[in-house]
Design an enzyme around this catalytic site. Structure first.
Site, PDB file in Angstrom:
ATOM      1  N   GLU A 157      73.167  94.429  67.969  1.00 41.85           N
ATOM      2  CA  GLU A 157      73.156  93.000  67.607  1.00 41.85           C
ATOM      3  C   GLU A 157      73.877  92.751  66.278  1.00 41.85           C
ATOM      4  O   GLU A 157      73.312  92.182  65.334  1.00 41.85           O
ATOM      5  CB  GLU A 157      71.719  92.476  67.546  1.00 41.85           C
ATOM      6  CG  GLU A 157      71.077  92.424  68.913  1.00 41.85           C
ATOM      7  CD  GLU A 157      69.705  91.750  68.930  1.00 41.85           C
ATOM      8  OE1 GLU A 157      69.073  91.655  67.878  1.00 41.85           O
ATOM      9  OE2 GLU A 157      69.288  91.329  70.007  1.00 41.85           O
ATOM     10  N   GLU A 177      69.291  94.501  76.696  1.00 39.77           N
ATOM     11  CA  GLU A 177      67.976  93.988  76.274  1.00 39.77           C
ATOM     12  C   GLU A 177      67.711  92.663  76.955  1.00 39.77           C
ATOM     13  O   GLU A 177      68.599  91.818  77.042  1.00 39.77           O
ATOM     14  CB  GLU A 177      67.910  93.760  74.761  1.00 39.77           C
ATOM     15  CG  GLU A 177      67.762  95.001  73.934  1.00 39.77           C
ATOM     16  CD  GLU A 177      67.543  94.705  72.451  1.00 39.77           C
ATOM     17  OE1 GLU A 177      66.877  93.707  72.126  1.00 39.77           O
ATOM     18  OE2 GLU A 177      68.062  95.483  71.634  1.00 39.77           O
TER      19      GLU A 177
HETATM   20  C1  BG6 Z   1      66.349  92.374  69.533  1.00 37.81           C
HETATM   21  C2  BG6 Z   1      66.378  93.704  68.854  1.00 37.81           C
HETATM   22  O1  BG6 Z   1      66.693  91.434  68.566  1.00 37.81           O
HETATM   23  O2  BG6 Z   1      65.148  91.838  69.953  1.00 37.81           O
HETATM   24  C3  BG6 Z   1      65.126  94.538  69.023  1.00 37.81           C
HETATM   25  O3  BG6 Z   1      67.506  94.456  69.201  1.00 37.81           O
HETATM   26  C4  BG6 Z   1      63.909  93.628  68.977  1.00 37.81           C
HETATM   27  O4  BG6 Z   1      65.123  95.529  68.040  1.00 37.81           O
HETATM   28  C5  BG6 Z   1      64.012  92.655  70.138  1.00 37.81           C
HETATM   29  O5  BG6 Z   1      62.714  94.321  69.023  1.00 37.81           O
HETATM   30  C6  BG6 Z   1      62.826  91.741  70.327  1.00 37.81           C
HETATM   31  O6  BG6 Z   1      62.487  91.088  69.134  1.00 37.81           O
HETATM   32  P1  BG6 Z   1      61.041  91.213  68.527  1.00 37.81           P
HETATM   33  O7  BG6 Z   1      61.099  90.481  67.251  1.00 37.81           O
HETATM   34  O8  BG6 Z   1      60.132  90.566  69.512  1.00 37.81           O
HETATM   35  O9  BG6 Z   1      60.749  92.650  68.363  1.00 37.81           O
END
Ligand code: BG6
Length: 484
Positions: free
Chosen positions: A176, A376
């Site tokens: 990201e 993701e």
């Molecule tokens: C993404 C990241 O932004 O979102 C992860 O690459 C992160 O590292 C994921 O965990 C979800 O966000 P959060 O704040 O719910 O952990």
């Protein structure tokens, strides 16, 4: 009609700092993730100056993958995973970042992890820098604001490309990378750029961010070149957070503001995929006297280090409204975001927008015409363990089902090329944003709470069995269910 690839890479994703724990074992150095305390949705995590007594740092234990990786990978194999996205903790390999020699203990740990994946024919998909730069580089060099950090990163990736030449083919350079455009967020700036912004003015933050981002992009381009030279079969991607910025209304100012917001967030992909800065950013830099140090060699590197695919995360869309006191359509982070009345939200206030996923995949294809890898996606939610140890996470199944269907529509109806899908936190891990364990994403439950107390025993949620069926049918079962 386009079809989902037969060799589609179904899997799941994690990051070292959020899952491994063992923060100071086997000569690992301190990473930036180790100095951020726990928090909550309404209580920001604090970045401390080193480790302070009496504070709780959730990444120190995380999910203890470091000691459970065999059991965990076996469970992934039981779900019939084709791939597993994880990151290499830079400070396990180079504890201080600028060490002369790599740490053999750290290298051996990932040897073991990749061998374990191989045992089950699971393809590792590896991110180099996932919010875990060695803390010492922040202290000594100011993180990515110093050009010398490019060389340290290059050495790190070179060691890894060589060492894992026969074990890994899919790589991503920075997780990201575009999050740092949110330069008023302390956490984003630390995570992406290794910058502690404490007392900096908004102008200083912006200037530092653009310079740091430039060095990261050069480092990324160099990594792509090295990775291809070491193994021509390597497929090396960038990784951007895709959060489409919708205009709040058809008012031209809202539309243009949203377009500006898209430009400010996605120019990273232009540099990494097309090998050069887009016109709108070149002119923004010039007009605002930003990103002062850029050389002809840098430009050459960017041109020669184009990525093979675009890795992306997608969780939600944002909606943007023009503000009268912003006549220049300046976009800073999330300040212009407004509630989208058409979308429901998760427990943590994130809009749920499956069609926005299809929109995003189309947008990226229209702009870059490159294979996409969704690395993701998912919903953070609290889970309840029943007396018989079952976990009925139908909310997760429903979120993922709608999103996967949307992705398949993008592939089969819109012709988008997606090579794989790895939902986030397939094994429960600590949330990056809030530092909570209770914000769970996984198919596999980890028995630990927001204070790191628990047995760390692994349990299978209902979604575990559901996702296995999705993988087995290559997504087809999702559409059959609808016909019933
Ligand atoms: C993404 C990241 O932004 O979102 C992860 O690459 C992160 O590292 C994921 O965990 C979800 O966000 P959060 O704040 O719910 O952990």
């Amino acid at each position: 009609m386009n079809k989902l690839r037969k060799d589609f890479l179904w899997g799941g994703a994690v990051a070292a700092n959020q899952i491994e724990g063992a923060w100071n074992e086997d000569n690992k150095g301190l990473s930036i993730a180790d100095v951020v305390t726990e928090g909550a949705v309404d209580r920001p995590r604090i970045i401390t100056n080193g480790i302070q007594k009496g504070k709780y740092y959730p990444m120190h234990k995380a999910s203890d993958f470091y000691h459970h990786y065999k059991e965990d990978i076996k469970l992934l194999a039981e779900m019939h995973f084709k791939c597993f996205r994880l990151s290499i903790a830079w400070s396990r390999i180079f504890p201080n970042g600028d060490d002369k020699e790599p740490n053999e203990d750290g290298l051996r740990f990932y040897d073991n992890v990749f061998n374990e994946c191989k045992k089950y024919n699971i393809e590792p998909v590896v991110t180099f820098s996932h919010f875990e730069m060695p803390y010492s580089l922040v202290k000594k060099y100011g993180g990515w604001t110093d050009r010398r950090v490019i060389d340290f990163y290059v050495k790190f990736v070179e060691v890894c490309f060589s060492r894992y030449r026969d074990q890994v083919n899919y790589w991503m350079t920075f997780n990201e990378i575009n999050n740092q455009t949110d330069y008023n967020s302390d956490l984003s700036m630390l995570a992406d750029s290794g910058i502690v912004i404490n007392n900096l003015s908004e102008e200083e933050r912006e200037e530092k961010m653009y310079q740091a981002a430039h060095y990261e992009l050069v480092a990324s381009a160099k990594a792509v070149q090295i990775g291809h030279a070491i193994n021509q079969d390597n497929k090396i991607g960038c990784m951007i957070n895709m959060t489409p910025q919708y205009p709040y209304s058809c008012k031209p100012e809202d539309i243009f503001q949203a377009q500006k917001a898209m430009q400010r967030r996605y120019w990273f992909a232009d540099v990494q995929v097309l090998g050069k800065y887009p016109e709108n950013m070149e002119s923004y830099f010039e007009e605002n006297n930003l990103r002062k140090d850029i050389t002809d060699n840098d430009r050459e590197d960017l041109k020669n280090g184009k990525t093979d695919f675009i890795g992306l995360s997608y969780y939600n869309s944002n909606t943007i409204k023009f503000e009268k006191n912003n006549p220049d359509f300046k976009f800073v982070g999330s300040e212009l975001n407004v509630n989208n009345p058409y979308l429901k939200q998760t427990q943590w206030g994130w809009p749920v927008d499956p069609l926005g996923f299809r929109y995003s995949l189309n947008w990226l294809t229209d702009h870059y015409h490159k294979p996409l890898f969704v690395v993701e996606n998912g919903i953070g939610a609290e889970d309840r363990v029943e007396n018989d140890k079952s976990i009925h996470d139908e909310y997760r199944i429903s979120y993922l089902k709608e999103h996967i269907k949307s992705m398949i529509d993008a592939i089969e109806q819109d012709g988008v090329d997606v090579i794989g899908y790895t939902p986030w936190g397939c094994i429960d891990l600590v949330s990056m944003g809030t530092g909570q364990m209770s914000k769970r994403y996984g198919f596999i439950y980890v028995d630990s709470n927001d204070k790191g107390d628990g047995s760390f025993r692994r349990l299978k949620k209902d979604s575990f069995y559901w996702y296995r069926k999705v993988i087995d049918s290559n997504g087809k079962n999702l559409f059959l269910e609808d016909e019933k």
